[in-house]
Scaffold this motif. Structure first.
Motif, mmCIF file in Angstrom:
data_model
loop_
_atom_site.group_PDB
_atom_site.id
_atom_site.type_symbol
_atom_site.label_atom_id
_atom_site.label_comp_id
_atom_site.label_asym_id
_atom_site.label_seq_id
_atom_site.Cartn_x
_atom_site.Cartn_y
_atom_site.Cartn_z
ATOM 1 N N LEU A 111 0.856 -1.188 0.000
ATOM 2 C CA LEU A 111 0.000 0.000 0.000
ATOM 3 C C LEU A 111 0.891 1.237 0.000
ATOM 4 C CD1 LEU A 111 -2.814 -1.229 2.330
ATOM 5 C CD2 LEU A 111 -2.828 -1.038 -0.127
ATOM 6 N N PRO A 114 0.878 6.516 -1.713
ATOM 7 C CA PRO A 114 1.439 7.861 -1.601
ATOM 8 C C PRO A 114 2.753 8.031 -2.356
ATOM 9 C CG PRO A 114 0.715 7.111 0.528
ATOM 10 C CD PRO A 114 0.603 5.951 -0.390
ATOM 11 N N VAL A 115 3.478 6.947 -2.586
ATOM 12 C CA VAL A 115 4.746 7.044 -3.297
ATOM 13 C C VAL A 115 4.551 6.748 -4.780
ATOM 14 C CG1 VAL A 115 7.056 6.064 -3.449
ATOM 15 C CG2 VAL A 115 6.037 6.405 -1.243
ATOM 16 N N PHE A 223 8.278 10.540 -10.010
ATOM 17 C CA PHE A 223 8.183 11.520 -8.914
ATOM 18 C C PHE A 223 8.128 12.963 -9.394
ATOM 19 C CE2 PHE A 223 10.574 8.367 -5.946
ATOM 20 C CZ PHE A 223 9.466 7.551 -5.959
ATOM 21 N N THR B 75 5.914 12.116 2.506
ATOM 22 C CA THR B 75 6.371 11.450 1.302
ATOM 23 C C THR B 75 5.923 12.190 0.044
ATOM 24 O OG1 THR B 75 6.308 9.349 0.123
ATOM 25 C CG2 THR B 75 4.412 9.865 1.452
ATOM 26 N N CYS B 77 3.002 13.004 -1.158
ATOM 27 C CA CYS B 77 1.962 12.347 -1.945
ATOM 28 C C CYS B 77 0.970 13.337 -2.504
ATOM 29 C CB CYS B 77 1.238 11.303 -1.105
ATOM 30 S SG CYS B 77 0.182 11.992 0.166
ATOM 31 N N ALA B 93 8.437 16.914 -5.189
ATOM 32 C CA ALA B 93 8.938 15.647 -4.673
ATOM 33 C C ALA B 93 10.339 15.392 -5.184
ATOM 34 C CB ALA B 93 8.019 14.520 -5.102
ATOM 35 N N LYS B 108 10.331 8.353 -1.479
ATOM 36 C CA LYS B 108 10.131 9.683 -2.040
ATOM 37 C C LYS B 108 9.983 10.649 -0.881
ATOM 38 C CE LYS B 108 6.111 10.747 -3.862
ATOM 39 N NZ LYS B 108 4.964 10.963 -4.750
ATOM 40 N N PRO B 131 -1.927 10.494 4.760
ATOM 41 C CA PRO B 131 -1.903 9.061 5.046
ATOM 42 C C PRO B 131 -0.700 8.649 5.886
ATOM 43 C CG PRO B 131 -1.131 9.445 2.828
ATOM 44 C CD PRO B 131 -1.445 10.794 3.410
ATOM 45 N N LYS B 132 0.243 9.546 6.065
ATOM 46 C CA LYS B 132 1.485 9.198 6.742
ATOM 47 C C LYS B 132 1.597 9.870 8.111
ATOM 48 C CE LYS B 132 3.185 6.728 3.450
ATOM 49 N NZ LYS B 132 3.439 5.313 3.630
#
Lengths: 334, 165
Positions: A111, A114-115, A223, B75, B77, B93, B108, B131-132
């Motif tokens: 999961l 996000p990356v 990215f 990260t 996102c 990023a 990232k 989310p982090k």
């Protein structure tokens, strides 16, 4: 010679040619009764039958043999019969089965949305949002792989792969030799090029487009930005290798990514060559056709207010109309 | 029209009496109230030196958190920027290089992370979207400044202090 057969999907009848699959018949009807598909890809010969997300219930086999099929069938591989009755979203059994399939697909999927660069246009994300459960019951270590580069433009994250085989079919279709395949079996199966060899083909970049998850991604886009902050624009160019019809993804003034145009099922209209995909990243290389229409349910269209729906007071009052002229013109141009 | 609540008071405008006309009794009454307040408990505080306690769900300035090993959690996102109704957040990023594993938690990270504090409405949606668990609105008030550009807070102001070993 083609006979037309009548098939009923979720109570909606449609006449299709014999030999059509249930999935394609449902796509002719369109809307929410279309079963989701992770591995089937209409442009790739032989694809389908792997992921089982398109399971449907056949409640009446055909006019001649009205018995229902004993198990749920994969709609991308089952052809229609005269008088067949299919249940997709109207059957709780199908919904339950699909939930199970999504849970199994997610067992080894990290999961790391996000990356991941695919987030926002990932079919597995959509599928699990719609059909999956919010929690996982899996308690063991997920299988993980090192990130690898296939050539200098494509990156393989085997960890994210759901083994749909789409990229394998692309590689088979664009080359006459087998350059890209699945090694290993069962839990050890992984997509690979033999001896980490780059796919030397003008159309190898299409594996990025066909990948339903973020396993194969564009290294030039890695990215750079999230897809929902970029602006998709349709464009074309005169390319002697491919159709030249692409979508440019803008961030500000720069083209940060070029992809083929994807339809509502995430399938490309036509494959594009690597020159168009990786090399032509200047606006001057392209003829702009206009903004790409994105489904309003997609996160890519979030915070994009393209359609102006002015309140009646602005539509009627000439002074306010004049003040908002620019916006009205923009709407007409789109 | 008849009042619906029945609480309306009708004021009568009578001509002032002689006592009212010279104003002196009223001035004396007013000054008495003023002097009385000198001996009462003060309601205000000296703000920059003293601060009032804030509630548990207080939302102040943002801070980007570090995890228990002191690595940056963010990260990049982009979900905070997507959720932001004021479009105050921007980020760029970057990929974590080999040897930077102690600095950033994920593959990232946000090389640039900027919040325009003049745009921010302190709604806390970024906090909810994250989310982090990387961004929290647990800081103090936004302080006044002279230039608009000084209100764009970069990572130097947002990221938490590194852990002291």
């Amino acid at each position: 010679m083609s006979e037309r057969v009548k098939v009923t999907i979720d109570g909606i009848s449609v006449e299709v040619e014999q030999g059509t699959t249930i999935l394609n018949a449902a796509r002719l009807i369109g809307g929410e009764i279309v079963p989701p598909a992770m591995c089937y890809y209409s442009k790739l010969e032989g694809s389908g039958g792997k992921c089982r997300t398109c399971l449907v219930k056949v409640s009446k086999g055909s006019e001649k043999d009205p018995r229902p099929m004993p198990k749920l069938v994969a709609s991308c591989r089952t052809t229609v019969m005269e008088g067949m009755e299919v249940q997709n979203i109207t059957s709780p059994e199908v919904k339950e089965a699909r939930k199970g399939v999504v849970e199994l697909l997610l067992i080894n999927h990290p999961l790391d949305c996000p990356v991941c660069d695919q987030a926002g246009e990932c079919h597995l994300q959509d599928l699990s949002y719609e059909h999956g459960s919010a929690a996982t019951r899996y308690e063991f270590d997920r299988r993980s792989f090192e990130r690898r580069d296939i050539g200098d433009k494509i990156q393989l994250h085997m960890t994210r792969c759901i083994l749909c085989y789409r990229c394998v079919y692309v590689a088979d279709q664009i080359t006459d030799r087998r350059e890209h395949g699945v090694l290993g079996r069962g839990d050890a199966a992984e997509i690979s090029t033999y001896i980490e060899k780059a796919i030397e083909n003008d159309f190898s970049g299409n594996v990025i487009d066909v990948c339903p998850v973020g396993a194969l991604t564009d290294r030039t886009f890695r990215f750079k930005n999230r897809v929902w902050f970029t602006k998709p624009v349709d464009a074309h160019c005169n390319c002697d290798k491919c159709s030249g019809k692409v979508t440019l993804w803008y961030k500000g003034e720069d083209v940060i990514r070029v992809t083929a145009r994807k339809d509502e099922y995430g399938e490309v209209e036509s494959f594009i060559c690597n020159d168009c995909r990786f090399e032509k990243k200047k606006t001057s290389d392209w003829v702009i056709e206009g903004p790409r229409k994105i489904s309003k349910h997609s996160v890519i269209s979030a915070n994009h207010y393209e359609q102006l729906a002015p309140p009646p007071v602005i539509r009627k009052n000439p002074a306010l109309k004049e003040a908002n002229k620019e916006q009205f013109e923009r709407v007409i141009r789109y | 029209m008849e009042s619906l609540s029945n609480r309306k008071k009708v004021l009568e405008q009578k001509p002032m009496t002689f006592g009212e006309k010279i104003y002196l009794p009223s001035i004396a009454k007013g000054l008495a109230i003023t002097f009385k307040h000198i001996f009462k408990k003060r309601e205000t505080i000296f703000y920059p030196e003293q601060e009032r306690p804030v509630s548990e769900n207080w939302r102040g300035l943002h801070s980007l958190k570090r995890d228990e090993q002191g690595r940056e959690r963010c990260t990049a996102c982009g979900l905070c920027a997507l959720a932001c109704p004021a479009e105050a957040i921007t980020m760029t990023a970057a990929e974590r290089k080999k040897g930077e594993e102690g600095l950033y938690r994920e593959e990232k990270y946000a090389a640039v992370y900027e919040i325009n504090m003049l745009r921010c409405i302190f709604c806390g949606l970024c906090e909810e979207a994250c989310p982090k668990e990387a961004i929290y609105l647990d800081g103090p008030f936004l302080e006044a400044d002279y230039l608009r550009k000084d209100f764009i807070f970069g990572k130097d102001k947002l990221v938490e202090e590194p852990l002291k070993s």
